[in-house]
Design a protein around this motif. Structure first.
Motif, PDB file in Angstrom:
ATOM      1  N   UNK A  66      66.308  97.258  54.991  1.00  0.00           N
ATOM      2  CA  UNK A  66      65.295  96.861  54.024  1.00  0.00           C
ATOM      3  C   UNK A  66      63.980  96.577  54.727  1.00  0.00           C
ATOM      4  N   UNK A  67      62.894  96.783  54.004  1.00  0.00           N
ATOM      5  CA  UNK A  67      61.591  96.441  54.541  1.00  0.00           C
ATOM      6  C   UNK A  67      61.360  94.954  54.303  1.00  0.00           C
ATOM      7  N   UNK A  68      60.987  94.215  55.341  1.00  0.00           N
ATOM      8  CA  UNK A  68      60.742  92.788  55.133  1.00  0.00           C
ATOM      9  C   UNK A  68      59.542  92.582  54.222  1.00  0.00           C
ATOM     10  N   UNK A  69      59.623  91.579  53.364  1.00  0.00           N
ATOM     11  CA  UNK A  69      58.520  91.276  52.460  1.00  0.00           C
ATOM     12  C   UNK A  69      57.352  90.733  53.270  1.00  0.00           C
ATOM     13  N   UNK A  70      56.134  91.101  52.895  1.00  0.00           N
ATOM     14  CA  UNK A  70      54.975  90.567  53.615  1.00  0.00           C
ATOM     15  C   UNK A  70      54.832  89.065  53.369  1.00  0.00           C
ATOM     16  N   UNK A  71      54.154  88.398  54.263  1.00  0.00           N
ATOM     17  CA  UNK A  71      53.890  86.971  54.099  1.00  0.00           C
ATOM     18  C   UNK A  71      53.052  86.809  52.841  1.00  0.00           C
ATOM     19  N   UNK A  72      53.515  86.013  51.871  1.00  0.00           N
ATOM     20  CA  UNK A  72      52.826  85.953  50.592  1.00  0.00           C
ATOM     21  C   UNK A  72      51.409  85.408  50.647  1.00  0.00           C
ATOM     22  N   UNK A  73      51.176  84.393  51.434  1.00  0.00           N
ATOM     23  CA  UNK A  73      49.861  83.769  51.454  1.00  0.00           C
ATOM     24  C   UNK A  73      49.452  83.485  52.889  1.00  0.00           C
ATOM     25  N   UNK A  74      48.773  84.438  53.508  1.00  0.00           N
ATOM     26  CA  UNK A  74      48.328  84.243  54.877  1.00  0.00           C
ATOM     27  C   UNK A  74      47.304  83.119  54.950  1.00  0.00           C
ATOM     28  N   UNK A  75      46.581  82.871  53.848  1.00  0.00           N
ATOM     29  CA  UNK A  75      45.612  81.778  53.833  1.00  0.00           C
ATOM     30  C   UNK A  75      46.296  80.446  54.085  1.00  0.00           C
ATOM     31  N   UNK A  76      47.522  80.279  53.593  1.00  0.00           N
ATOM     32  CA  UNK A  76      48.263  79.047  53.820  1.00  0.00           C
ATOM     33  C   UNK A  76      48.526  78.846  55.308  1.00  0.00           C
ATOM     34  N   UNK A  77      48.845  79.923  56.008  1.00  0.00           N
ATOM     35  CA  UNK A  77      49.104  79.824  57.446  1.00  0.00           C
ATOM     36  C   UNK A  77      47.824  79.464  58.194  1.00  0.00           C
ATOM     37  N   UNK A  78      46.702  80.060  57.780  1.00  0.00           N
ATOM     38  CA  UNK A  78      45.432  79.748  58.420  1.00  0.00           C
ATOM     39  C   UNK A  78      45.040  78.297  58.154  1.00  0.00           C
ATOM     40  N   UNK A  79      45.264  77.825  56.942  1.00  0.00           N
ATOM     41  CA  UNK A  79      44.951  76.437  56.612  1.00  0.00           C
ATOM     42  C   UNK A  79      45.804  75.481  57.440  1.00  0.00           C
ATOM     43  N   UNK A  80      47.070  75.819  57.632  1.00  0.00           N
ATOM     44  CA  UNK A  80      47.955  74.993  58.453  1.00  0.00           C
ATOM     45  C   UNK A  80      47.477  74.962  59.902  1.00  0.00           C
ATOM     46  N   UNK A  81      47.111  76.121  60.437  1.00  0.00           N
ATOM     47  CA  UNK A  81      46.616  76.190  61.814  1.00  0.00           C
ATOM     48  C   UNK A  81      45.334  75.375  61.964  1.00  0.00           C
ATOM     49  N   UNK A  82      44.430  75.454  60.980  1.00  0.00           N
ATOM     50  CA  UNK A  82      43.197  74.663  61.027  1.00  0.00           C
ATOM     51  C   UNK A  82      43.494  73.175  60.989  1.00  0.00           C
ATOM     52  N   UNK A  83      44.461  72.771  60.171  1.00  0.00           N
ATOM     53  CA  UNK A  83      44.822  71.352  60.078  1.00  0.00           C
ATOM     54  C   UNK A  83      45.397  70.852  61.399  1.00  0.00           C
ATOM     55  N   UNK A  84      46.195  71.662  62.062  1.00  0.00           N
ATOM     56  CA  UNK A  84      46.764  71.275  63.354  1.00  0.00           C
ATOM     57  C   UNK A  84      45.658  71.141  64.390  1.00  0.00           C
ATOM     58  N   UNK A  85      44.706  72.084  64.385  1.00  0.00           N
ATOM     59  CA  UNK A  85      43.589  72.003  65.332  1.00  0.00           C
ATOM     60  C   UNK A  85      42.755  70.744  65.082  1.00  0.00           C
ATOM     61  N   UNK A  86      42.489  70.455  63.817  1.00  0.00           N
ATOM     62  CA  UNK A  86      41.705  69.274  63.462  1.00  0.00           C
ATOM     63  C   UNK A  86      42.425  67.996  63.891  1.00  0.00           C
TER      64      UNK A  86
END
Length: 116
Positions: A66-86
């Motif tokens: 099966x083809x893996x489903x794409x990450x639904x919301x890449x913005x969520x991952x970017x927001x998480x990374x920004x929060x960790x950096x902050x």
């Protein structure tokens, strides 16, 4: 960032696979969705990836399974990374009873002097 769509004309479905042609080898390669959209490749939904046909004399190499489903919301991952950096940028004030005066503190890390 919106999910990438199938590049087949009129198809509204989300892409789960990437098609790339190896012209020298007369081969079409259908694999999992590439991380980045490339100019000489095509994003396909599962139906179009499975049903792809090629001209006579060409070969199709397909992803097995099966083809893996794409990450639904890449913005969520970017927001998480920004929060960790902050969080890493903020200074944590030393608490009472949190070590002696020789212990330095920087953010979430603590500098402990070597034993005497």
């Amino acid at each position: 960032m919106t999910p990438r769509r199938c590049t087949r004309t009129g198809c509204p479905r989300a892409a789960v696979a990437t098609l790339t042609y190896a012209y020298a080898d007369l081969t079409a390669v259908v694999g999992p969705l590439a991380t980045y959209q490339e100019p000489h490749s095509y994003d396909l939904c599962e139906e179009h990836a499975v049903r792809l046909t090629v001209p006579r004399g060409w070969e199709v190499m397909r992803h097995v399974g099966e083809f893996p489903a794409p990450i639904p919301h890449a913005d969520d991952l970017e927001a998480l990374a920004d929060a960790v950096r902050e969080a890493a940028r903020t200074e944590v004030a030393p608490r009472a009873g949190d070590g002696d005066a020789a212990t330095g503190r920087r953010g979430h890390l603590r500098v402990v002097p070597p034993p005497h």
